[in-house]
Scaffold this motif. Structure first.
Motif, short mmCIF file in Angstrom:
data_model
loop_
_atom_site.label_atom_id
_atom_site.label_comp_id
_atom_site.label_asym_id
_atom_site.label_seq_id
_atom_site.Cartn_x
_atom_site.Cartn_y
_atom_site.Cartn_z
N ILE A 22 -13.60 -1.29 1.94
CA ILE A 22 -13.21 -1.56 0.54
C ILE A 22 -11.72 -1.29 0.36
CG2 ILE A 22 -13.52 -0.86 -1.87
CD1 ILE A 22 -15.90 -2.41 -0.88
N VAL A 23 -11.23 -0.20 0.94
CA VAL A 23 -9.81 0.14 0.84
C VAL A 23 -8.97 -0.98 1.45
CG1 VAL A 23 -8.00 1.71 1.64
CG2 VAL A 23 -10.15 2.63 0.75
N GLU A 24 -9.39 -1.50 2.60
CA GLU A 24 -8.67 -2.59 3.24
C GLU A 24 -8.66 -3.84 2.36
OE1 GLU A 24 -10.12 -3.24 7.22
OE2 GLU A 24 -9.68 -1.18 7.79
N GLU A 25 -9.79 -4.13 1.72
CA GLU A 25 -9.87 -5.26 0.79
C GLU A 25 -8.88 -5.08 -0.36
OE1 GLU A 25 -13.65 -6.42 -0.86
OE2 GLU A 25 -14.64 -6.10 1.06
N LEU A 26 -8.84 -3.88 -0.90
CA LEU A 26 -7.93 -3.60 -2.01
C LEU A 26 -6.47 -3.74 -1.59
CD1 LEU A 26 -9.77 -0.56 -3.62
CD2 LEU A 26 -9.52 -2.84 -4.59
N GLU A 27 -6.17 -3.31 -0.36
CA GLU A 27 -4.81 -3.45 0.16
C GLU A 27 -4.42 -4.93 0.26
OE1 GLU A 27 -5.00 -1.29 3.84
OE2 GLU A 27 -4.22 0.54 2.92
N GLU A 28 -5.33 -5.74 0.77
CA GLU A 28 -5.07 -7.17 0.91
C GLU A 28 -4.89 -7.83 -0.47
OE1 GLU A 28 -4.35 -9.06 3.59
OE2 GLU A 28 -4.33 -7.14 4.62
N MET A 29 -5.72 -7.42 -1.41
CA MET A 29 -5.60 -7.96 -2.77
C MET A 29 -4.24 -7.60 -3.36
SD MET A 29 -9.46 -7.16 -4.13
CE MET A 29 -9.07 -7.35 -5.85
N SER A 30 -3.80 -6.38 -3.12
CA SER A 30 -2.52 -5.93 -3.63
C SER A 30 -1.37 -6.72 -3.02
CB SER A 30 -2.34 -4.44 -3.34
OG SER A 30 -1.08 -3.99 -3.75
N LYS A 31 -1.43 -6.93 -1.70
CA LYS A 31 -0.39 -7.71 -1.01
C LYS A 31 -0.36 -9.13 -1.55
CE LYS A 31 -0.68 -5.18 3.34
NZ LYS A 31 -1.11 -5.26 4.75
N SER A 32 -1.52 -9.72 -1.72
CA SER A 32 -1.61 -11.08 -2.23
C SER A 32 -1.04 -11.17 -3.64
CB SER A 32 -3.06 -11.54 -2.21
OG SER A 32 -3.18 -12.82 -2.76
N ASP A 33 -1.35 -10.18 -4.46
CA ASP A 33 -0.86 -10.16 -5.83
C ASP A 33 0.66 -10.05 -5.85
OD1 ASP A 33 -1.27 -10.08 -8.68
OD2 ASP A 33 -0.77 -7.94 -8.59
N LYS A 34 1.22 -9.22 -4.97
CA LYS A 34 2.68 -9.08 -4.90
C LYS A 34 3.33 -10.38 -4.47
CE LYS A 34 2.70 -4.13 -4.02
NZ LYS A 34 2.91 -3.08 -3.04
N LEU A 35 2.73 -11.07 -3.52
CA LEU A 35 3.27 -12.35 -3.07
C LEU A 35 3.24 -13.37 -4.20
CD1 LEU A 35 1.79 -12.72 0.52
CD2 LEU A 35 4.18 -12.38 -0.08
N ASN A 36 2.14 -13.42 -4.92
CA ASN A 36 2.02 -14.35 -6.05
C ASN A 36 3.07 -14.06 -7.12
OD1 ASN A 36 -0.11 -15.73 -4.91
ND2 ASN A 36 -1.67 -14.52 -5.96
N LYS A 37 3.28 -12.80 -7.41
CA LYS A 37 4.26 -12.44 -8.43
C LYS A 37 5.68 -12.78 -7.96
CE LYS A 37 1.58 -8.97 -10.80
NZ LYS A 37 1.39 -7.60 -11.18
N THR A 38 5.95 -12.58 -6.67
CA THR A 38 7.26 -12.93 -6.13
C THR A 38 7.49 -14.43 -6.21
OG1 THR A 38 7.17 -11.04 -4.62
CG2 THR A 38 8.72 -12.79 -4.06
N GLU A 39 6.48 -15.21 -5.89
CA GLU A 39 6.59 -16.67 -5.99
C GLU A 39 6.82 -17.10 -7.42
OE1 GLU A 39 3.05 -18.18 -4.15
OE2 GLU A 39 3.72 -17.69 -2.14
N GLU A 40 6.11 -16.50 -8.35
CA GLU A 40 6.27 -16.83 -9.77
C GLU A 40 7.69 -16.50 -10.24
OE1 GLU A 40 3.23 -15.03 -12.18
OE2 GLU A 40 1.64 -15.78 -10.88
N LEU A 41 8.20 -15.35 -9.83
CA LEU A 41 9.55 -14.95 -10.21
C LEU A 41 10.57 -15.92 -9.64
CD1 LEU A 41 11.43 -12.97 -11.57
CD2 LEU A 41 11.35 -11.57 -9.50
N SER A 42 10.36 -16.34 -8.40
CA SER A 42 11.27 -17.30 -7.77
C SER A 42 11.29 -18.61 -8.55
CB SER A 42 10.82 -17.55 -6.33
OG SER A 42 11.62 -18.54 -5.74
N LYS A 43 10.13 -19.08 -8.97
CA LYS A 43 10.05 -20.31 -9.76
C LYS A 43 10.77 -20.16 -11.09
CE LYS A 43 5.71 -21.95 -7.78
NZ LYS A 43 4.27 -22.16 -8.01
N LEU A 44 10.63 -19.00 -11.72
CA LEU A 44 11.31 -18.76 -12.99
C LEU A 44 12.83 -18.77 -12.81
CD1 LEU A 44 9.09 -16.00 -14.61
CD2 LEU A 44 9.35 -18.35 -15.37
#
Length: 61
Positions: A22-44
């Motif tokens: 579960i901890v590993e899943e949460l880590e992956e979700m966190s990494k994915s979320d950070k990547l998505n936010k970085t991509e969104e910021l780049s688009k902005l």
């Protein structure tokens, strides 16, 4: 978050192996979320640059 409740339950049961999964899943979700936010910021930022260029063209006329 459902995952945190599951993690807590697994730890109370002493099921460390499943808890770590579960901890590993949460880590992956966190990494994915950070990547998505970085991509969104780049688009902005790109959109802001386009708007600035358009405004400059308008003011030059």
């Amino acid at each position: 978050m459902e995952e945190l409740l599951t993690l807590k339950e697994l730890l109370h049961q002493g099921n460390i192996t499943e808890a770590l999964l579960i901890v590993e899943e949460l880590e992956e979700m966190s990494k994915s979320d950070k990547l998505n936010k970085t991509e969104e910021l780049s688009k902005l930022v790109q959109q802001e640059e386009i708007i600035k260029k358009a405004m400059n063209l308008i003011w030059e006329r």
